[in-house]
Design a protein around this motif. Structure first.
Motif, PDB file in Angstrom:
ATOM      1  N   GLU A 136       2.085   6.674  -6.848  1.00  0.00           N
ATOM      2  CA  GLU A 136       1.039   7.511  -7.437  1.00  0.00           C
ATOM      3  C   GLU A 136       1.256   8.983  -7.118  1.00  0.00           C
ATOM      4  N   ALA A 154      -0.763  -3.401  -9.070  1.00  0.00           N
ATOM      5  CA  ALA A 154      -1.028  -1.971  -9.218  1.00  0.00           C
ATOM      6  C   ALA A 154       0.219  -1.148  -8.918  1.00  0.00           C
ATOM      7  N   SER A 199       0.832  -1.203   0.000  1.00  0.00           N
ATOM      8  CA  SER A 199       0.000   0.000   0.000  1.00  0.00           C
ATOM      9  C   SER A 199       0.865   1.250   0.000  1.00  0.00           C
ATOM     10  N   LYS A 232     -11.773  -1.476   0.713  1.00  0.00           N
ATOM     11  CA  LYS A 232     -12.833  -1.823  -0.236  1.00  0.00           C
ATOM     12  C   LYS A 232     -12.544  -1.229  -1.615  1.00  0.00           C
ATOM     13  N   ASP A 233     -12.120   0.022  -1.647  1.00  0.00           N
ATOM     14  CA  ASP A 233     -11.874   0.700  -2.916  1.00  0.00           C
ATOM     15  C   ASP A 233     -10.703   0.069  -3.665  1.00  0.00           C
ATOM     16  N   LEU A 234      -9.593  -0.174  -2.959  1.00  0.00           N
ATOM     17  CA  LEU A 234      -8.431  -0.778  -3.614  1.00  0.00           C
ATOM     18  C   LEU A 234      -8.744  -2.190  -4.100  1.00  0.00           C
ATOM     19  N   TYR A 251      -5.966 -10.115  -2.750  1.00  0.00           N
ATOM     20  CA  TYR A 251      -5.882  -8.670  -2.513  1.00  0.00           C
ATOM     21  C   TYR A 251      -4.431  -8.201  -2.531  1.00  0.00           C
ATOM     22  N   PRO A 279     -10.475  -7.429  -7.950  1.00  0.00           N
ATOM     23  CA  PRO A 279     -11.889  -7.853  -7.900  1.00  0.00           C
ATOM     24  C   PRO A 279     -12.038  -9.340  -7.586  1.00  0.00           C
ATOM     25  N   ALA A 333     -11.710  -3.333  -4.990  1.00  0.00           N
ATOM     26  CA  ALA A 333     -12.603  -3.229  -6.152  1.00  0.00           C
ATOM     27  C   ALA A 333     -11.829  -2.851  -7.413  1.00  0.00           C
ATOM     28  N   ARG A 334     -10.846  -1.953  -7.261  1.00  0.00           N
ATOM     29  CA  ARG A 334     -10.113  -1.465  -8.439  1.00  0.00           C
ATOM     30  C   ARG A 334      -8.999  -2.405  -8.885  1.00  0.00           C
ATOM     31  N   HIS A 335      -8.324  -3.025  -7.932  1.00  0.00           N
ATOM     32  CA  HIS A 335      -7.107  -3.757  -8.274  1.00  0.00           C
ATOM     33  C   HIS A 335      -7.177  -5.256  -8.010  1.00  0.00           C
TER      34      HIS A 335
END
Length: 432
Positions: free
Chosen positions: A57, A203, A50, A117-119, A196, A125, A121-123
């Motif tokens: 980024e 990513a 993370s 949850k967001d990470l 995950y 699924p 969903a994006r990276h």
């Protein structure tokens, strides 16, 4: 004994349901030669991955060194529960740091779940996030406190996603007679942790992180810049993050005084078919109120994933399946005949008060670890907070670092026998 190889083969993911259910990525090369980076991260679990993603980024040049494989440690072996709140409840935090700081810590923890949850969903699924964690009380006298705490979170913290459960309501969601009531938090949830972790790694590499496996750190020379060394590489970096958690060993003595490794064990049954729906009809995860906690959930293919039992020191027991199967059958007698397809152990980092240990070890050297079984969301958030600090916004990292995490009595040398004595007492209390 070497904590990285005491139970596991070098350079391989340990056998588990998780490793069997996702394709293993191609190994990444070890680090070699002289490297230069803005940030060097030591450890390729949730914290390190993370942090690497958020830093890349933000435009930073990041080198990540992993001694085994990314997601090899607790990040790829844990129970997959993404819990709301800090590891200590808000009442304990209010007593420890005061109401204002306790509220700020709550806000960080709520954001941690949303970030995870967001990470995912994006990276990732394929990690299959599913909502809902049940807190299950194994003693009748604990239920009133659980219900009062749910009201406190609703009334004082605006957390409307949690509701009290009496015995019948809990039994309708978790088909066991072992529990007297509890709560359900639908803002929390569960996922496939290795999927995950691997999604975060993909990513981060896409964002430009230079990632190396089989690159065990042999020393860090603090300074401006700092120098991180492996057997084959020398990384010069403006910032260094230790993100090794339970697999740190004694590599960073100041952290080892406050973060101790313990082992935990999980079994995965055969796919249960209709019985899976009967046992957990809404597919919620469960964690109970025992000090030596039982935690369980269904896999995406309908297996019972049941975690229970702990050990101290580096070695796992010879029969992991028996160690975790025993409490599983106590909770669910209907699983007595279920075949165990996978049984594995992993090492996590705990602290004396169970709050994570964030630390500035030097002007440009940091550490985040000791999540005490609450690390899926909080380790993910630790990476973001470290990225904020490196970018010059240190407030939230320092808020976490200001939470007291006492040294273990006796330091790193004597912490294990003293903790074993304490855990035996708490285990006995669980049975009373």
């Amino acid at each position: 004994m070497d904590i990285l190889t005491a139970n596991d083969r070098p350079g391989e993911y340990p056998p588990s349901h998780y490793a069997a259910s996702v394709p293993a990525p191609e190994p990444m090369a070890p680090a070699e030669g002289a490297l230069r980076a803005d940030v060097c991260i030591i450890g390729g679990g949730f914290t390190g991955l993370s942090a690497a993603l958020h830093m890349a980024e933000a435009g930073l040049d990041v080198v990540l060194l992993e001694a085994q494989r990314v997601g090899f440690g607790a990040s790829g072996r844990n129970g997959g529960q993404v819990g709301t709140g800090q590891r200590l409840d808000q009442e304990a935090l209010e007593d420890l740091v005061g109401a204002e700081r306790a509220r700020a810590l709550w806000d960080i923890a709520v954001e941690a779940v949303a970030l995870t949850k967001d990470l995912a969903a994006r990276h990732a699924p394929d990690a299959g996030f599913a909502p809902g964690i049940i807190h299950a009380d194994h003693r009748a006298r604990d239920v009133a406190h659980s219900h009062a705490y749910a009201r406190k979170l609703r009334d004082e913290y605006g957390h409307d996603a949690i509701r009290p459960l009496d015995r019948d309501a809990l039994r309708a969601l978790c088909a066991s007679d072992a529990y007297h009531g509890g709560t359900l938090d639908t803002a929390a949830g569960h996922l496939h942790p290795l999927a995950y972790a691997l999604g975060l790694a993909r990513a981060a590499r896409t964002a430009g992180v230079r990632m190396f496996e089989r690159s065990r750190v042999t020393g860090v020379t603090e300074g401006a810049p700092a120098v991180v060394e492996t057997d084959a590489a020398r990384v010069t970096a403006d910032h260094v993050l230790w993100a090794a958690n339970g697999y740190l060993g004694h590599a960073q003595p100041r952290v080892a005084q406050r973060v101790m490794p313990i082992n935990n064990f999980i079994v995965a049954t055969e796919p249960l078919g209709d019985l899976a729906h009967e046992i957990l009809p809404q597919n919620h995860a469960v964690a109970d109120s025992k000090f030596v906690i039982n935690y369980f959930r269904l896999s995406q293919d309908g297996r019972m994933l049941f975690g229970g039992g702990e050990s101290y020191g580096y070695r796992f027991p010879d029969d992991i399946a028996a160690k975790a199967r025993k409490p599983m059958v106590e909770i669910f007698p209907q699983l007595a005949g279920a075949r165990i397809d996978h049984a594995w152990g992993g090492t996590l980092g705990i602290t004396m008060n169970r709050m994570p240990h964030f630390a500035r070890l030097g002007p440009n050297v940091y550490s985040a670890s000791g999540y005490s079984g609450h690390g899926v969301a909080m380790a993910t958030m630790a990476g973001k907070l470290t990225a904020e600090m490196v970018a010059g916004q240190a407030g939230r990292f320092d808020l976490m670092a200001d939470v007291p995490t006492p040294r273990f009595p006796g330091g790193a040398a004597l912490r294990t026998p003293l903790l074993v004595a304490a855990m035996l007492w708490f285990s006995l209390r669980d049975r009373l």
